[in-house]
Structures are given as C-alpha cells and as structure tokens.
Design an enzyme around this catalytic site. Structure first.
Site, PDB file in Angstrom:
ATOM      1  N   LYS B 100       0.878  -1.161   0.000  1.00 20.24           N
ATOM      2  CA  LYS B 100       0.000   0.000   0.000  1.00 20.24           C
ATOM      3  C   LYS B 100       0.915   1.209   0.000  1.00 20.24           C
ATOM      4  O   LYS B 100       1.546   1.531   1.003  1.00 20.24           O
ATOM      5  CB  LYS B 100      -0.900   0.005   1.236  1.00 20.24           C
ATOM      6  CG  LYS B 100      -2.066   0.949   1.035  1.00 20.24           C
ATOM      7  CD  LYS B 100      -3.067   0.802   2.132  1.00 20.24           C
ATOM      8  CE  LYS B 100      -2.876   1.904   3.130  1.00 20.24           C
ATOM      9  NZ  LYS B 100      -3.024   3.250   2.545  1.00 20.24           N
ATOM     10  N   GLY B 161      -7.858   9.733   9.099  1.00 17.47           N
ATOM     11  CA  GLY B 161      -8.218   9.899  10.507  1.00 17.47           C
ATOM     12  C   GLY B 161      -9.218  11.001  10.786  1.00 17.47           C
ATOM     13  O   GLY B 161      -9.547  11.255  11.945  1.00 17.47           O
ATOM     14  N   ALA B 187      -9.267   5.886   3.669  1.00 15.77           N
ATOM     15  CA  ALA B 187      -9.223   7.051   4.565  1.00 15.77           C
ATOM     16  C   ALA B 187     -10.490   7.900   4.493  1.00 15.77           C
ATOM     17  O   ALA B 187     -11.068   8.078   3.423  1.00 15.77           O
ATOM     18  CB  ALA B 187      -8.028   7.944   4.279  1.00 15.77           C
ATOM     19  N   GLY B 188     -10.864   8.405   5.651  1.00 13.46           N
ATOM     20  CA  GLY B 188     -11.958   9.369   5.734  1.00 13.46           C
ATOM     21  C   GLY B 188     -13.236   8.832   6.344  1.00 13.46           C
ATOM     22  O   GLY B 188     -14.064   9.594   6.838  1.00 13.46           O
ATOM     23  N   ASN B 209      -9.415   2.288   9.322  1.00 15.57           N
ATOM     24  CA  ASN B 209      -8.629   2.061  10.539  1.00 15.57           C
ATOM     25  C   ASN B 209      -9.164   2.880  11.713  1.00 15.57           C
ATOM     26  O   ASN B 209      -9.790   2.371  12.632  1.00 15.57           O
ATOM     27  CB  ASN B 209      -7.140   2.362  10.290  1.00 15.57           C
ATOM     28  CG  ASN B 209      -6.237   1.909  11.427  1.00 15.57           C
ATOM     29  OD1 ASN B 209      -5.043   1.708  11.237  1.00 15.57           O
ATOM     30  ND2 ASN B 209      -6.734   1.707  12.645  1.00 15.57           N
ATOM     31  N   THR B 210      -8.960   4.199  11.648  1.00 14.02           N
ATOM     32  CA  THR B 210      -9.283   5.053  12.799  1.00 14.02           C
ATOM     33  C   THR B 210     -10.742   4.948  13.237  1.00 14.02           C
ATOM     34  O   THR B 210     -11.028   4.941  14.437  1.00 14.02           O
ATOM     35  CB  THR B 210      -8.948   6.523  12.467  1.00 14.02           C
ATOM     36  OG1 THR B 210      -7.611   6.580  11.990  1.00 14.02           O
ATOM     37  CG2 THR B 210      -9.071   7.412  13.699  1.00 14.02           C
TER      38      THR B 210
END
Lengths: 68, 258
Positions: B100, B161, B187-188, B209-210
């Site tokens: 990645k 994040g 992301a986002g 993830n976050t």
C-alpha cells in the site's frame, strides 16, 4: 574481533561475523523481519553468508500496527 | 454475495472491508476487532525492531499471516526514495508483493504527493510489486496511476483519521466510471454509513482504521463496518431507484372507497 556497527540508529558492538548470527545474538527470528545492510535489502536466504564489517549500518525492521 | 468476490491480480479477497491495525489499545484488541470485522486483509506499518526490549510482542503473533493477507504500507514516507526503501524492506519481511504505497506531501493534511506517488508506482510496478497507491479523489491522477501499473487505486474519502466521510462522491463516481482497475476508498470513513456510501457508489472495497480503532467500542464498530460494507455492496448491485422531487404512491388507487 569486536566490530562497531550502527544498528537501528544506535551504536552497537558485536563479535558476530554474519547477519544471521547477529539476529541470533539479538534473539530475533529471521522469518519475521527484513534486514538492510548499508541501504541494501539482504534476502533472507543470504543472511547466513552476508559478513558484517566494522562501520556497517544495519537496519532490522518488522511489521507494527498501522493503517493508512 | 458468495460469487461476488474481489479478485486483484489473481488474489482472491473474501472481504470488501479492509482494516488497518494502528491505534488499538493492544494487540489483543487489534485481533478481536479484525475478527469482528470479518476482514481478511490487514494493513501494517514497517518500523525498526525494538532491539532494546526484545521480549516485546509481535503483531504477527496475533494476526496469523496464514489467515490474513498482510498488506504493508509506506506510511510516514515523504519522498519517493523512502517509499521505495520501505516497500522493498516490506516485501522481504512479508509474504507477498503487495504494497500500500503512500508518498505523503503534507504533514497537516497527510495529503499525498501525487507527483512522487506516480513515480514510485511506476518503479515498484516494474519491480513486480502489486501496488495499491493512496491518492486524492482526483480522477486524472487515478487514471495516471492505473496507467503506471497500479493494481488498484485507493482514493481518499477525506483526510486520514478525519472521519469526515466521503467528501466528494461525484469525483469518486467519475473515478469509478473511468477505472479499469479496482477502486478502494482509503481514509476518511467516520462511521458505518460512510462505508455504505462508498460501496453504494460502486467502490470495490473500503479500507478503515481510525473509525474502528478510535470508536468507544472498537469491536462493535468493526462489526458495524462489516455489515455497512455488505449493505452498500448489495445496494449497489441491486441498483437504487432514481431520486425524484415528488411522491409516487406505493399503494394502488384502484379499489379505494370512493
């Protein structure tokens, strides 16, 4: 003979001759890491024959938690 | 959904939800969240081994590489050279050619440096890597990354994040229309509905993830994301109705007591 190397950014003294012996001295299993010697990635199969020299810069990396 | 598998360069992915392994309380929680998410792909970062505390546990003791596809990232790299270095180390440490790829251009927004990203993609693809570049929601750069040999393109929905969701669904749609490789939103995502939106747009997968690790209850949020991605994918495949300004009765007028 003691050799002074840079290991993961720190000064380190070792009497080990090869990278595989160095890993063993550190208690690190080669299957879980990758080793870079003076900016060159060393194949796992070559760790046993790759000699360490005084002044070498060695980086040992592994996977840690991370996302994006 | 069984016959709706995501296949990239011959690799079969059981799940369209990909999860990161950062920001968890401990490896135990990481493993439980990944399990609850139903994902078979986990991203990991490449960092120095702790040589002063050799007894410290290893992430892969908790996430069996036989069970999960380990997708290393080049997070934290700000130059092409660094990204290449991390990618090559990751390949040697891991079990696959997948990377990645991130070349970050700005510390505050963590937006990618697309010029560097394109260069690194081209080089790594030539070296036989299966490259997943993290990029902006920009259709032009997405196409260029595809042409440079990316195996899939990973546009952000919003900054890493931030939890702001899919900020520009129209750009994602344009990217999807032109793409010949899978598009994976990276992301986002902030909550389950954001993941569903990404999938309803037609994205092939979502990486989170976050939103999971940072939730009050990461295990429940992981499960929520699992269903959100499945729901979004099913809705996309089912084909939504067009939006209309006025009502259309769904009960018949015939047979009314008039």
């Amino acid at each position: 003979m003691t050799m002074k190397i840079k290991l993961n950014g720190q000064d380190y003294n070792t009497e080990k001759e090869t990278l595989l012996e160095l890993l063993s001295e550190l208690g690190i299993m080669p299957e879980r890491v990758a080793v870079e010697l003076n900016l060159c990635v060393i194949r796992r199969a070559d760790l046993a024959k790759q000699k360490i020299q005084d002044g070498d810069v060695v980086e040992i990396i592994n996977f840690v938690g991370g996302g994006i | 959904m069984e016959d709706d598998k995501l296949i990239i360069r011959g690799i079969e992915f059981k799940s369209r939800l990909w999860v990161g392994t950062g920001k968890y309380k401990d490896f135990e929680e990481t493993a439980r969240a990944v399990e609850a998410s139903g994902s078979d792909v986990v991203t990991v970062a490449v960092r120095r081994v702790n040589i002063t505390d050799r007894k410290s546990p290893n992430l892969l003791d908790y996430l069996d590489p036989k069970r999960y596809k380990i997708l290393p990232n080049t997070a934290g790299c700000y130059t092409v050279e660094d990204a290449l270095r991390y990618a090559r180390l990751a390949r040697e440490a891991g079990v696959s050619d997948m990377i990645k790829l991130e070349v970050i251009g700005d510390e505050k927004t963590l937006f990618p440096d697309n010029i560097g990203l394109l260069k690194a993609t081209e080089i790594l693809a030539k070296e036989g890597f299966i490259v997943f570049p993290y990029t902006n929601d920009d259709p032009v750069i997405a196409k260029k990354l595809e042409d440079a040999g990316a195996a899939a393109v990973m546009p952000l929905g919003a900054p890493i994040g931030s939890g702001l969701g899919i900020r520009n669904p129209y750009n994602i749609r344009i990217i999807l229309e032109a793409a010949k490789v899978p598009i994976i939103v990276d992301a986002g995502v902030g909550t389950a509905s954001d993941a569903t939106v990404a999938m309803e747009l037609g994205c092939d997968a979502v990486l989170i993830n976050t939103a999971i690790a940072g939730a009050k209850d990461p295990i429940s949020m992981a499960e929520a994301m699992k269903y959100a991605v499945i729901a979004g994918r099913l809705a996309y495949k089912a084909g939504r109705i067009p939006k209309k300004l006025y009502a259309t009765a769904s009960s018949p007028l015939e047979g009314m007591l008039v």
